[in-house]
Motif scaffolding. Structure first.
Motif, short mmCIF file in Angstrom:
data_model
loop_
_atom_site.label_atom_id
_atom_site.label_comp_id
_atom_site.label_asym_id
_atom_site.label_seq_id
_atom_site.Cartn_x
_atom_site.Cartn_y
_atom_site.Cartn_z
N GLN A 71 0.83 -1.21 0.00
CA GLN A 71 0.00 0.00 0.00
C GLN A 71 0.86 1.25 0.00
OE1 GLN A 71 -1.50 3.50 1.48
NE2 GLN A 71 -0.44 2.23 2.98
N GLU A 118 -5.40 7.04 2.61
CA GLU A 118 -6.11 6.24 3.62
C GLU A 118 -5.53 6.65 4.97
OE1 GLU A 118 -7.71 1.82 3.46
OE2 GLU A 118 -5.54 1.85 3.74
N ALA A 123 -5.99 -0.91 7.02
CA ALA A 123 -6.22 -0.91 5.57
C ALA A 123 -7.59 -1.50 5.25
CB ALA A 123 -5.13 -1.70 4.86
N LYS A 125 -10.04 0.30 2.26
CA LYS A 125 -10.28 0.57 0.84
C LYS A 125 -9.07 0.18 -0.02
CE LYS A 125 -8.85 5.46 0.53
NZ LYS A 125 -9.26 6.79 0.06
N THR A 126 -7.87 0.23 0.56
CA THR A 126 -6.71 -0.16 -0.24
C THR A 126 -6.70 -1.66 -0.52
OG1 THR A 126 -5.42 -0.16 1.83
CG2 THR A 126 -5.22 1.77 0.40
N LYS A 323 0.93 2.87 10.15
CA LYS A 323 0.36 2.76 8.81
C LYS A 323 1.37 2.15 7.84
CE LYS A 323 -2.77 3.27 5.66
NZ LYS A 323 -3.91 2.33 5.68
#
Length: 328
Positions: A71, A118, A123, A125-126, A323
């Motif tokens: 991502q 995002e 995570a 939508k990724t 993240k």
């Protein structure tokens, strides 16, 4: 997604002697979906390796293609795997959400998910964006390899483009039942998830969302592995979520549902049809089997969110997690 980049990657994969996808966490689960669909649609064999284990478990050479999925484009273990692959002479491609990230500078072929920022550490939508890209890639590869006709490829692409509408329907239709289920599961100690075929990586990703933000022990496994140990942990009231998308695996997973029910499990079934054997059924719209990860992951993401809120925790900033994992 760029049609040109999609076709370039598909061509490189068809030319490769071997293909290995490397990723971590959620991206690894997306890669597992990709492996299933590539085999089913394009009859293409691929290896999927957790990036931190790449150097110990995977051998590549000049005829190999390594597809790195990340991502952020900055995941340390994935970057290390890519650099090791390049030293062995392998071609490297990447799928990432961040333009200009480190992985794009290490890759010969760069593909972007274009999912947008995002903010949450978790995570969601990724994952959908990665899966959508891998579905489109599989359809294109199958067409180029002659496994499906141009007409069938067009039909599948149109179905893929309808998935945002199906996801919106799921968000609306499952909101209330999932919220009720979250209240029931708020204080449990363990949640088990089972799946077969393409349902297995959905179960894995659902378990990851649950453990990341609810802090409840959540474990996913292929349903056929229950009898090799985990069945001993199932007792009266143990929550078991069975992921049962359409396809040939559904009938077989229902026999596993009966196994855990016989031991007192509280079974929650994700399916597009009502069936006996589950205490609760989260009904989902009918979609093609290969598209089911995009739809079936949504109620699991919602469940993790609602349990977390019910427990008074922050769903966007879980403890001890970042993240982008930039250390090995």
């Amino acid at each position: 997604m760029s049609r040109r980049d999609l076709e370039r990657l598909a061509k490189a994969m068809l030319e490769a002697e071997s293909i290995c996808m490397v990723a971590c966490g959620t991206s690894y689960h997306a890669a597992m979906v990709g492996r299933y669909v590539l085999a089913k649609l394009a009859a293409l064999q691929t290896d999927v390796v957790i990036a931190s284990e790449f150097q110990e478990s995977c051998r590549v050479s000049e005829g190999s293609l390594v597809l790195a999925i990340t991502q952020s484009g900055e995941t340390a273990d994935t970057l290390k795997a890519v650099r090791a692959a390049k030293l062995s002479g392998a071609r490297v491609a990447c799928l990432t959400n961040v333009v200009g990230s480190s992985i794009t500078r290490e890759s010969e072929i760069v593909c972007l998910t274009h999912a947008g920022p995002e903010v949450s550490v978790v995570a969601t939508k990724t994952f959908a964006a990665q899966v959508a890209f891998l579905l489109a890639l599989s359809i294109e590869l199958a067409r180029m390899a002659g496994e499906i006709s141009a007409g069938e490829a067009g039909r599948l692409m149109r179905e893929l483009l309808r998935m945002p509408g199906s996801i919106a329907d799921v968000l609306e239709s499952t909101a209330a039942p999932v919220r009720r289920l979250a209240r029931e599961l708020r204080d449990v100690q363990d949640i088990y998830l089972i799946g077969r075929g393409i349902g297995y990586p959905i179960a894995l990703e659902g378990a990851l969302k649950l453990k990341e933000i609810t802090y409840i022990h959540s474990e996913a496994m292929p349903a056929g592995e229950l009898k090799h140990g985990t069945l001993a942990l199932i007792e009266e009231g143990t929550p078991v979520i069975a992921v049962a998308p359409p396809g040939e695996m559904r009938r077989r997973i229902m026999s596993n549902v009966e196994e855990v029910r016989a031991r007192g499990a509280k079974v929650i079934l994700l399916s597009d049809e009502r069936t006996r054997g589950a205490e609760k059924v989260i009904l989902l719209p009918e979609v093609g089997e290969i598209f089911s990860p995009l739809v079936y992951i949504v109620p699991l993401q919602l469940l993790a969110y609602h349990i977390t809120v019910a427990r008074g925790q922050d769903p966007d900033r879980p403890r001890s997690l970042a993240k982008s994992v930039t250390v090995e």
